[in-house]
Scaffold this active site. Structure first.
Site, mmCIF file in Angstrom:
data_model
loop_
_atom_site.group_PDB
_atom_site.id
_atom_site.type_symbol
_atom_site.label_atom_id
_atom_site.label_comp_id
_atom_site.label_asym_id
_atom_site.label_seq_id
_atom_site.Cartn_x
_atom_site.Cartn_y
_atom_site.Cartn_z
ATOM 1 N N HIS A 195 -19.227 39.504 -16.055
ATOM 2 C CA HIS A 195 -19.542 40.783 -15.429
ATOM 3 C C HIS A 195 -20.856 40.648 -14.640
ATOM 4 C CE1 HIS A 195 -19.667 45.460 -16.068
ATOM 5 N NE2 HIS A 195 -19.849 45.098 -14.811
ATOM 6 N N LYS A 254 -19.031 4.335 5.993
ATOM 7 C CA LYS A 254 -17.599 4.085 6.155
ATOM 8 C C LYS A 254 -17.402 2.603 6.472
ATOM 9 C CE LYS A 254 -13.455 5.714 8.525
ATOM 10 N NZ LYS A 254 -12.895 4.373 8.688
ATOM 11 N N GLY A 299 11.962 21.808 -4.774
ATOM 12 C CA GLY A 299 10.876 21.435 -5.664
ATOM 13 C C GLY A 299 11.366 21.143 -7.060
ATOM 14 N N ALA A 324 5.632 25.762 -10.098
ATOM 15 C CA ALA A 324 4.825 25.629 -11.316
ATOM 16 C C ALA A 324 5.395 24.514 -12.190
ATOM 17 C CB ALA A 324 4.795 26.957 -12.071
#
Length: 799
Positions: free
Chosen positions: A40, A207, A665, A737
């Protein structure tokens, strides 16, 4: 006003705050008691600790939040009881109202009292067990004094303690979890950007000009694996032997294999020479430690992983094969730009920018960024020209980029070759010569690229070249291109080009903000294999917004919510009560999505999957598509599923429909045929049922229209039930999911010809956007393919 919630209601004006007034308290018999901890951000940040009892939430304000360390006692101030409905509350309490500020659910779950909880509360000593996402095990609340409001909240000593735990510390600061050594590891990849990220919190590394390699140590032996999973131990045998001689614990290191020149700068040509058998010393530049000595470290922040890596390398010999990547001290984006300029002045390849608080996540994302000094990219070689003047072997390479199954011409490369390179490369090209051009169109410009008689040689598009160039023309052709070397750490089929993007707002990223939406608990793992966080999912939906919105807008939505991740309870939801966040609206009692912000607002609430009705406004009760769901039994191989889709496509086309294909999926495929919204649900569902029955009648050994699991064994269930009123289907580009965070992906019919298994997480939130850019829109022509459903279609099916 009296009762257990009277004090709560007296303090609040429910015409101005979305906090629930709550129903009359009623104890729930025979069900687990809930608990919630809410963070909160009021006048002072605190945590509200609430336990369900007798139909209300008995509540305490804990200023510093709970600690899982038994040595840490937290002050907890007893406040008024709250309604049970408050346990679901998240959002803002408006200014001027009691407790004004932002409220998030920090943790929730169930609790079990030790003995009679009412007696414990009365005597000021309550012991209990928590089963939440973060807080688990035995706890106690102890009142200070006989009648006071001040209590102490303390974790009791058991197997769920975390020493030094602090509620405000990032969740990722916990120790790496114990786990067996993974057999494989998908690397984290960097996104090309056109400017350094702004704000603090970034690490800058050099890099290198080499090969990205993951090194797996097991029982003292080192195995070297390329970024696409190929075993390169044999190709780099001397380096592998030197790494094995270090006798390190089991684990995975991430890094770059390089050859350093006399200045200590990586040189790709030296590396090529070494791999071709010419003498050169290879070094492994380590920059990450995803797993080490029995612990999975991927959930830890980069800063912690690299600290552990430094500790490992500190014991290594200075002249050995294992080195730590060069890192730069950079405070913000301004210093980042200066560092980038200096790297380019020193003729380095560029810089890699990484968020110090980021976890190790497979695939390409925005936590790792790359800044190049000069445009450089991989291209597929599709041909070469005859040599001219004194040059031997060949003149220039003709190169292109993959766009789906096509190879688009990108220009010619005529410099950067040594005599040795011309000779060795010509041998490889000659072995791949073919009569036909691999490019999808004629090369531009008459008489260009040496196209006189016998002046051009086509080759099978299998070799990948690294190319430096100054810029691209308006036609996207290379200017001043120079050959760097061949690359065989990436297949030619995946070389589709890379465009620089603007870096994300790092301050927003650090605060878990995606778009305008603040994502609470951004580090919470919601899907596994690999671990996927709530923030990862939100970033995926933000990047997929322009693709998924056309499949959502105007359609009623059903949502799969997993507020605590897929390890906990998931449930479907079709309605949302109360005020809707930005980007959402109502269609009667149903929910509609207007914008990406609406999608992100739902992700913030724990939504993972988006399912849609078959009808769209302004005709929601007249479907505008037919969805045939091919749901194979567990013993049906992919080849049979792909063939089944082609057979179903043939039947649908025979009656006049034009089906498009997408993955689910899961284990099946969807065939989606656009139709004009002129018929009621019953008619469209009847046509889908007739299609399913016809497939089962004609080819009963492959298909069944009976949903009985016993009838599915060895067959594909043709599910027509997606076409009823109120029935839904997973939306294109929606995540699932499930393990791997798969995505329901629209694909072209030619995807079935590749032999690649498209089920499960073949398409996932880590690769879907790259593949969408590479493949283009496989559903082009969808709107133009709408057909009118009528008696003739049913008649063709014998109905």
């Amino acid at each position: 006003m009296s009762g257990p919630l009277s004090r709560y209601r007296e303090k609040r004006d429910f015409t101005g705050t979305r906090e629930p007034a709550g129903k009359a308290p009623k104890a729930r018999a025979g069900t687990a008691l809930s608990f919630v901890v809410q963070r909160h951000e009021a006048r002072a940040l605190h945590y509200d600790f609430r336990l369900e009892l007798d139909g209300v939430l008995v509540s305490w304000a804990v200023p510093k939040g709970p600690s899982r360390d038994p040595d840490v006692k937290r002050l907890a101030i007893r406040v008024e009881d709250h309604p049970v409905e408050y346990g679901k509350f998240e959002g803002d309490i408006p200014k001027g109202h009691y407790g004004a500020g932002h409220v998030d659910i920090w943790d929730c779950g169930t609790w079990t009292p030790d003995g009679d909880p009412r007696h414990g509360l009365a005597r000021g000593h309550l012991r209990f067990t928590l089963n939440g996402g973060t807080l688990k095990g035995a706890w106690a609340l102890l009142r200070l004094g006989k009648e006071g409001k001040q209590w102490l909240l303390r974790k009791l000593d058991d197997g769920a303690i975390v020493e030094g735990d602090d509620a405000e510390a990032p969740a990722s600061q916990a120790a790496g979890r114990r786990a067996p050594l993974p057999a494989t590891l998908e690397p984290q990849l960097a996104t090309l950007v056109d400017a350094p990220p702004q704000g603090p919190g970034w690490s800058y590394e050099v890099k290198y000009d080499g090969y990205r390699i993951l090194c797996r140590f097991k029982q003292g032996r080192a195995r070297l694996v390329s970024r696409n999973g190929k075993d390169w131990t044999g190709r780099m045998a001397v380096l592998a032997q030197a790494l094995s001689a270090l006798d390190l614990p089991d684990g995975w290191m991430d890094g770059e294999v390089v050859c350093l020149d006399e200045r200590g700068v990586s040189d790709f040509q030296l590396l090529q020479n070494a791999l071709d058998g010419r003498t050169a010393e290879l070094s492994f530049m380590a920059f990450d430690l995803p797993y080490w000595d029995g612990a999975d470290l991927r959930a830890l922040p980069l800063s912690e992983r690299q600290s552990r890596l430094e500790a490992v390398l500190a014991a290594m010999p200075e002249a050995g094969p294992l080195l730590m990547t060069q890192r730069l001290e950079v405070a913000d984006g301004t210093e980042g730009r200066a560092a980038w300029s200096e790297a380019c002045r020193l003729s380095l390849e560029g810089l890699i920018c990484k968020r110090l608080d980021s976890r190790y996540t497979a695939g390409r994302g925005t936590a790792w960024l790359k800044l190049k000094c000069r445009p450089r990219q991989e291209y597929v070689i599709g041909g070469y020209t005859a040599p001219g003047g004194s040059r031997k072997h060949f003149g220039a390479l003709l190169v292109g980029l993959r766009k789906g199954r096509k190879l688009e011409y990108a220009g010619r490369v005529g410099t950067g070759f040594s005599a040795a390179t011309l000779s060795s490369l010509h041998k490889k090209l000659s072995a791949l010569e073919t009569d036909a051009s691999p490019f999808d169109a004629e090369l531009p410009g008459p008489g260009r690229d040496g196209r006189s008689a016998g002046g051009i040689h086509w080759v099978k598009p299998q070799l990948v070249a690294e190319i430096h160039y100054a810029s691209l023309t308006r036609d996207k052709l290379l200017r001043q291109a120079s050959f760097v070397g061949l690359r065989d750490d990436k297949p030619a089929s995946e070389v589709s080009g890379e465009a620089a993007v603007a870096p994300a707002d790092s301050d927003a990223t650090a605060n878990g903000k995606v778009g305008k939406t603040r994502i609470t608990h951004p580090a919470r793992v919601i899907i596994h294999d690999p671990d996927t966080t709530k923030l990862d999912l939100a970033r995926y939906y933000e990047s997929a917004g322009r693709l998924i919105l056309p499949h959502l807008q105007g359609r009623r939505i059903a949502l799969l919510r997993c507020p605590d991740g897929t390890d906990a309870t998931c449930f479907f939801q079709k309605h949302i009560s109360g005020q809707l966040p930005e980007g959402l609206e109502r269609d009667g009692e149903h929910l509609l999505i207007r914008s990406v912000e609406g999608v992100l607002a739902l992700v913030q609430r724990g939504v993972i999957e988006f399912h849609t009705w078959g009808g769209r406004a302004p005709h929601p009760d007249e479907p505008d598509r037919i969805t045939i769901d091919l749901d194979p039994g567990p013993d049906v191989p992919w080849k049979a599923v792909a063939e089944g889709a082609q057979l179903a496509r043939g039947l649908m086309r025979e009656i006049g429909l034009a089906p498009f294909l997408k993955t689910t999926g899961g284990k099946g495929l969807h065939l989606v045929a656009p139709i004009r919204p002129t018929q009621p649900w019953e008619t469209v569902k009847g046509l889908a049922h007739a299609l399913a029955d016809e497939l089962a009648r004609v080819i009963p050994e492959r298909f069944t229209s009976n949903m009985s699991k016993a009838r599915r064994r060895g067959r594909i269930f043709v599910d027509y039930l997606r076409n009823g009123n109120g029935a839904t289907a997973i939306a294109a580009y929606s995540a699932r999911a499930r393990a791997g965070a798969p995505v329901s992906m629209p694909v072209g019919w030619d995807a079935l010809e590749s032999g690649r298994d498209l089920r499960g997480a073949a398409y996932n939130i880590r690769n879907a956007m790259d593949l969408a850019q590479e493949l283009g829109d496989p559903w082009r022509g969808y709107e133009a393919a709408r057909r009118t459903v009528g008696p003739r279609m049913l008649k063709k099916l014998g109905r």
